[in-house]
Design a protein around this motif. Structure first.
Motif, PDB file in Angstrom:
ATOM      1  N   ALA A 542       0.840  -1.214   0.000  1.00 47.24           N
ATOM      2  CA  ALA A 542       0.000   0.000   0.000  1.00 47.24           C
ATOM      3  C   ALA A 542       0.868   1.253   0.000  1.00 47.24           C
ATOM      4  CB  ALA A 542      -0.932  -0.006   1.210  1.00 47.24           C
ATOM      5  N   SER A 543       1.951   1.208   0.776  1.00 47.21           N
ATOM      6  CA  SER A 543       2.871   2.351   0.840  1.00 47.21           C
ATOM      7  C   SER A 543       3.548   2.585  -0.504  1.00 47.21           C
ATOM      8  CB  SER A 543       3.915   2.105   1.929  1.00 47.21           C
ATOM      9  OG  SER A 543       4.920   3.078   1.903  1.00 47.21           O
ATOM     10  N   ASP A 544       3.996   1.506  -1.131  1.00 45.63           N
ATOM     11  CA  ASP A 544       4.640   1.630  -2.443  1.00 45.63           C
ATOM     12  C   ASP A 544       3.687   2.238  -3.468  1.00 45.63           C
ATOM     13  OD1 ASP A 544       6.972   0.555  -1.489  1.00 45.63           O
ATOM     14  OD2 ASP A 544       6.622  -1.465  -2.284  1.00 45.63           O
ATOM     15  N   THR A 545       2.451   1.774  -3.467  1.00 49.77           N
ATOM     16  CA  THR A 545       1.464   2.286  -4.426  1.00 49.77           C
ATOM     17  C   THR A 545       1.210   3.768  -4.204  1.00 49.77           C
ATOM     18  OG1 THR A 545       0.390   0.109  -4.464  1.00 49.77           O
ATOM     19  CG2 THR A 545      -0.855   1.958  -5.357  1.00 49.77           C
ATOM     20  N   ALA A 546       1.145   4.167  -2.934  1.00 49.86           N
ATOM     21  CA  ALA A 546       0.875   5.572  -2.603  1.00 49.86           C
ATOM     22  C   ALA A 546       1.952   6.489  -3.164  1.00 49.86           C
ATOM     23  CB  ALA A 546       0.759   5.745  -1.094  1.00 49.86           C
ATOM     24  N   VAL A 547       3.217   6.125  -2.962  1.00 48.87           N
ATOM     25  CA  VAL A 547       4.296   7.013  -3.433  1.00 48.87           C
ATOM     26  C   VAL A 547       4.513   6.883  -4.938  1.00 48.87           C
ATOM     27  CG1 VAL A 547       5.464   7.146  -1.203  1.00 48.87           C
ATOM     28  CG2 VAL A 547       6.075   5.315  -2.807  1.00 48.87           C
ATOM     29  N   GLN A 548       4.058   5.802  -5.533  1.00 49.26           N
ATOM     30  CA  GLN A 548       4.099   5.710  -6.995  1.00 49.26           C
ATOM     31  C   GLN A 548       3.091   6.669  -7.609  1.00 49.26           C
ATOM     32  OE1 GLN A 548       3.455   1.565  -7.869  1.00 49.26           O
ATOM     33  NE2 GLN A 548       5.456   0.944  -7.049  1.00 49.26           N
ATOM     34  N   ILE A 549       1.923   6.805  -6.959  1.00 47.48           N
ATOM     35  CA  ILE A 549       0.888   7.719  -7.452  1.00 47.48           C
ATOM     36  C   ILE A 549       1.312   9.168  -7.254  1.00 47.48           C
ATOM     37  CG2 ILE A 549      -1.492   8.507  -7.111  1.00 47.48           C
ATOM     38  CD1 ILE A 549      -2.173   5.609  -6.293  1.00 47.48           C
ATOM     39  N   SER A 550       1.852   9.478  -6.069  1.00 46.32           N
ATOM     40  CA  SER A 550       2.250  10.854  -5.740  1.00 46.32           C
ATOM     41  C   SER A 550       3.688  10.870  -5.231  1.00 46.32           C
ATOM     42  CB  SER A 550       1.305  11.436  -4.689  1.00 46.32           C
ATOM     43  OG  SER A 550       0.007  11.596  -5.199  1.00 46.32           O
ATOM     44  N   PRO A 551       4.659  10.769  -6.127  1.00 45.83           N
ATOM     45  CA  PRO A 551       6.067  10.650  -5.701  1.00 45.83           C
ATOM     46  C   PRO A 551       6.650  11.928  -5.110  1.00 45.83           C
ATOM     47  CG  PRO A 551       5.917  10.801  -8.090  1.00 45.83           C
ATOM     48  CD  PRO A 551       4.512  10.681  -7.592  1.00 45.83           C
ATOM     49  N   GLN A 552       5.983  13.075  -5.283  1.00 50.71           N
ATOM     50  CA  GLN A 552       6.522  14.336  -4.775  1.00 50.71           C
ATOM     51  C   GLN A 552       5.839  14.788  -3.482  1.00 50.71           C
ATOM     52  OE1 GLN A 552       9.117  15.759  -6.494  1.00 50.71           O
ATOM     53  NE2 GLN A 552       8.984  13.968  -7.818  1.00 50.71           N
ATOM     54  N   ASN A 553       4.979  13.955  -2.939  1.00 47.66           N
ATOM     55  CA  ASN A 553       4.205  14.348  -1.762  1.00 47.66           C
ATOM     56  C   ASN A 553       5.020  14.112  -0.493  1.00 47.66           C
ATOM     57  OD1 ASN A 553       2.318  14.384   0.462  1.00 47.66           O
ATOM     58  ND2 ASN A 553       0.678  14.197  -1.032  1.00 47.66           N
ATOM     59  N   LEU A 554       5.476  15.172   0.128  1.00 47.30           N
ATOM     60  CA  LEU A 554       6.331  15.086   1.311  1.00 47.30           C
ATOM     61  C   LEU A 554       5.646  14.362   2.460  1.00 47.30           C
ATOM     62  CD1 LEU A 554       8.895  15.919   2.925  1.00 47.30           C
ATOM     63  CD2 LEU A 554       7.703  18.060   3.470  1.00 47.30           C
ATOM     64  N   SER A 555       4.381  14.651   2.692  1.00 48.30           N
ATOM     65  CA  SER A 555       3.652  14.036   3.810  1.00 48.30           C
ATOM     66  C   SER A 555       3.637  12.523   3.700  1.00 48.30           C
ATOM     67  CB  SER A 555       2.218  14.578   3.856  1.00 48.30           C
ATOM     68  OG  SER A 555       2.207  15.968   4.059  1.00 48.30           O
ATOM     69  N   LEU A 556       3.517  12.018   2.476  1.00 53.56           N
ATOM     70  CA  LEU A 556       3.494  10.565   2.272  1.00 53.56           C
ATOM     71  C   LEU A 556       4.839   9.939   2.636  1.00 53.56           C
ATOM     72  CD1 LEU A 556       1.534  10.246  -1.107  1.00 53.56           C
ATOM     73  CD2 LEU A 556       0.647  10.061   1.222  1.00 53.56           C
ATOM     74  N   TRP A 557       5.927  10.601   2.247  1.00 48.59           N
ATOM     75  CA  TRP A 557       7.248  10.046   2.551  1.00 48.59           C
ATOM     76  C   TRP A 557       7.544  10.074   4.048  1.00 48.59           C
ATOM     77  CZ3 TRP A 557       9.988   7.140  -0.621  1.00 48.59           C
ATOM     78  CH2 TRP A 557       9.738   7.231  -1.990  1.00 48.59           C
ATOM     79  N   ARG A 558       7.070  11.090   4.731  1.00 52.18           N
ATOM     80  CA  ARG A 558       7.276  11.140   6.181  1.00 52.18           C
ATOM     81  C   ARG A 558       6.498  10.031   6.875  1.00 52.18           C
ATOM     82  NH1 ARG A 558       6.566  17.163   8.420  1.00 52.18           N
ATOM     83  NH2 ARG A 558       7.541  16.211  10.253  1.00 52.18           N
ATOM     84  N   LEU A 559       5.276   9.808   6.434  1.00 47.15           N
ATOM     85  CA  LEU A 559       4.475   8.735   7.026  1.00 47.15           C
ATOM     86  C   LEU A 559       5.054   7.374   6.649  1.00 47.15           C
ATOM     87  CD1 LEU A 559       2.050   8.212   8.799  1.00 47.15           C
ATOM     88  CD2 LEU A 559       0.586   8.278   6.762  1.00 47.15           C
ATOM     89  N   ARG A 560       5.590   7.264   5.449  1.00 40.62           N
ATOM     90  CA  ARG A 560       6.223   6.011   5.013  1.00 40.62           C
ATOM     91  C   ARG A 560       7.417   5.681   5.914  1.00 40.62           C
ATOM     92  NH1 ARG A 560       6.905   2.925   0.075  1.00 40.62           N
ATOM     93  NH2 ARG A 560       9.087   2.407  -0.359  1.00 40.62           N
ATOM     94  N   ALA A 561       8.174   6.703   6.292  1.00 41.58           N
ATOM     95  CA  ALA A 561       9.307   6.488   7.196  1.00 41.58           C
ATOM     96  C   ALA A 561       8.819   5.935   8.545  1.00 41.58           C
ATOM     97  CB  ALA A 561      10.069   7.788   7.399  1.00 41.58           C
ATOM     98  N   GLN A 562       7.710   6.470   9.050  1.00 41.95           N
ATOM     99  CA  GLN A 562       7.148   5.966  10.311  1.00 41.95           C
ATOM    100  C   GLN A 562       6.690   4.520  10.174  1.00 41.95           C
ATOM    101  OE1 GLN A 562       4.240   8.618  12.196  1.00 41.95           O
ATOM    102  NE2 GLN A 562       5.070  10.310  10.999  1.00 41.95           N
TER     103      GLN A 562
END
Length: 672
Positions: A542-562
């Motif tokens: 689910a995380s991979d799909t999210a950042v594939q859809i929006s690769p420039q979204n900072l909030s997603l990458w921060r949550l992905r790190a968590q």
């Protein structure tokens, strides 16, 4: 039989006209009023999706009329070509966007401004221009009645009717059903010129009193917003209206205008002057301030504008993509932002509509927007200059003054759904300038006698489209519940709700990332087991799909790190993915000090002292008064035995927060 069939089809075409008018009446009445407290965003989201649903109804009715009318007449205006060019420019900006999901649907939390919304407004504009002038004026009046209800609630809000419901101090600055004081101010200011025109036009005493009362009610609620941009916009709009009316009209209407000015002045004296707080115990209102002076809000605007200009300079042709400012701004965010009280705010708009267009759509989109607005002004002003005093001239003057309000206040703000539909309503006033007529001629192999047999098939995609819109709306309800569950640590409840949200809307990256977060929390609770491994795989997918859809979204990458931080408790191999996510976040937001702090903390926890110190010191450099960063730097220096360096940063932190218990504890280790 042929004649009977033509009569029936003509009656059906008349029925569709009636249904189109009804749909538009519902849209202009309900959109400003609708608020739903069970969605993630109470105001804009619901207004936008109601607009989508009603637009689909309009599309069905317009196409049905097209296919079933024996002789269809389509009205055309000179704004169709500039409008088509504008939509084409936005489409190009979407195709080459850094985030096509955002460019299509709008930034999550704002929703207006994505390509779908502009296509919807285009359909609404087309339907408006097919109406009679009498029906158009009825729509304006319905909009004013809706604004009256909005204003009444705003006035009651000022006196505390719903103050216990909101975190914000709504008594000090009301927002009624629009969700933000500046938006409410702009919405009311755009409609006040229309209410003034109807007031001046009224011939009967009761009607005159009604329009006078409506104008003052709108203005009173407007005052309670205490909006600077709204003040500038309304002042420009009213001044423009007076100029357009001309000296002759002003002399004829001097008595009514004087009464209106005196009543408005009394409202200002009571509610927006020192008299208000001294005699009527009104809450203190905001002063106007200046952008260059000591007013912090103005200074913050200037910093954001500088960042928007930098985005444009690096992406001059098509910008970074429609509605992507919330993602692209971090790349060019001025370091000076860290010195303001809003240093950790997410700016998803430039707070200047024109810089926002330049940043997100480049010269192509901004030029097309200027062309559309310029064409409207040129058409209307040319008609007003040549036409004698008439109702049409008065209506066009109101539309132009209302649009002036919109343009001026957007120097300091941005457009939301209610403002957009009023703008479309204003643009449709070009029907008074004169419309052309176009009668499509069906080819012999495809005429209405054949299309009428297929028209009913339109019902199927229309219903399916409505189901999609409703499901997208329902998905947000489940998402809201899932986020709430995640916040309170109820991972199972979060998983159940977020799975439903993703099923209904599988392309929304925020839903996917929140689902991944819930799955990671569940996985960590199962420890080393097959269930934990299975849940971890779902979280990663689910995380991979999210950042594939929006690769420039900072909030997603921060949550992905968590998420990977949680999964690392199951398998230390996930630590590298966590580090990569944090490094990606730093790359996306190089001037954001908290991102550097999070990376430094990660390195410190992994005993990578040198890397931790480098990132920690960079965080301190970016924001010297961020106590958390200073604490971490002190801890890093202490861990290496460099107490002299630790004391320097400890003293710096103690000057900022001398009672901080962690700093006091650390000072005992450093010594004198």
């Amino acid at each position: 039989m042929e004649a009977l069939s033509r009569v029936r089809l003509t009656k059906f075409a008349e029925l569709t006209d009636s249904l189109i008018e009804t749909t538009l009446l519902v849209l202009f009445f309900l959109v400003p009023l609708v608020v739903v407290p069970i969605t993630q965003e109470l105001f804009e989201f619901n207004k936008m999706y109601l607009t989508y649903a009603l637009t689909l109804v309009l599309v069905f009715l317009e196409l049905a009329k097209l296919m079933l009318s024996p002789k269809l007449v389509i009205k055309t205006t000179r704004l169709f070509l500039p409008g088509a060019i504008f939509v084409a420019a936005l489409t190009l900006a979407t195709i080459f966007s850094i985030d096509q999901q955002v460019s299509l649907f709008g930034f999550y939390g704002r929703f207006h401004g994505g390509l779908w919304s502009w296509l919807a407004y285009g359909v609404i504009f087309f339907s408006l221009t097919q109406l009679s002038t009498k029906t158009y004026i009825s729509l304006v009046k319905v909009s004013l009645f809706s604004a009256l209800l909005v204003s009444v609630w705003g006035i009651l809000e000022h006196y505390g009717i719903d103050s216990s419901y909101w975190v914000q101090d709504v008594k000090a600055r009301v927002f009624s059903t629009l969700g933000q004081p500046n938006w409410l101010a702009a919405y009311l200011a755009m409609l006040i010129p229309w209410s003034i025109i109807f007031y001046l036009q009224a011939s009967k005493r009761l009607a005159t009193l009604a329009w006078f009362s409506l104008s003052i009610t709108l203005f009173t609620c407007f005052i309670f917003t205490y909006s600077r941009g709204g003040n500038y916009g309304l002042a420009a709009g009213v001044a423009g209206l007076l100029l357009l009316l001309g000296l002759k009209t002003l002399r004829l209407q001097l008595r009514r205008l004087t009464l209106l000015v005196l009543a408005g002045g009394l409202v200002v004296a009571i509610f927006a002057s020192p008299l208000a707080s001294n005699l009527f115990k009104e809450p203190a209102h905001r002063t106007t301030g200046t952008l260059e002076g000591g007013d912090e809000t103005g200074n913050i605007r200037l910093i954001v504008w500088r960042g928007a200009w930098e985005i444009f300079l690096h992406h001059p042709l098509l910008g970074t993509g429609l509605e992507t400012f919330g993602e692209s701004f971090y790349q060019f965010r001025p370091v000076e932002m860290n010195k303001t009280s809003e240093w950790d705010f997410l700016f998803n708009r430039a707070h200047n509509e024109y810089l926002n267009y330049l940043a997100t759509t480049g010269v192509v989109g901004a030029g097309a927007y200027a062309g559309l607005v310029g064409s409207f002004f040129w058409l209307v002003l040319r008609f007003i200059r040549r036409a004698a005093l008439s109702p049409e001239r008065l209506y066009l003057s109101a539309a132009l003054a209302s649009t002036t309000v919109f343009l001026v206040q957007n120097i300091f703000s941005f457009t939301v759904v209610p403002l957009a539909i009023v703008l479309v309503l204003n643009f449709a006033a070009v029907i008074f300038v004169g419309v052309g007529k176009f009668s499509p001629t069906w080819p012999t192999w495809w005429n209405y006698q054949k299309t009428k047999h297929f028209a009913w098939l339109l019902f199927i995609p229309s219903i399916l489209g409505l189901i999609v819109v409703i499901n997208l709306w329902r998905a947000d309800i489940f998402y809201t519940k899932g986020v709430s569950n995640n916040e309170i640590g109820n991972a199972e409840g979060a998983e159940q709700n977020l799975l439903k949200a993703v099923q209904l809307n599988p392309t929304e990256p925020n839903y996917l990332m929140q689902l991944a977060f819930a799955e990671a929390n569940l996985a960590s609770s199962y420890r080393a087991s097959d269930t934990a491994k299975s849940l971890a795989k779902v979280a990663i997918s689910a995380s991979d799909t999210a950042v594939q859809i929006s690769p420039q979204n900072l909030s997603l990458w921060r949550l992905r790190a968590q998420i990977y931080q949680q999964l690392a408790s199951l398998d230390i191999d996930y630590r590298q993915a966590e580090e990569n996510s944090r490094l990606r976040a730093v790359a996306l937001a190089p001037s954001e000090p908290r991102i550097r702090l999070e990376l430094a903390q990660y390195y410190f926890d992994r005993s990578k002292t040198e890397l931790a110190l480098t990132s920690g010191l960079e965080s301190v450099r970016l924001k010297p008064d961020l106590v958390e960063s200073l604490i971490l730097v002190v801890q890093i220096y202490q861990s290496t035995g460099n107490y002299a360096a630790a004391k320097i940063y400890l003293d710096q932190a103690l000057k900022i927060d001398p009672t901080n218990p962690e700093l006091i504890r650390l000072s005992q280790k450093v010594g004198p």
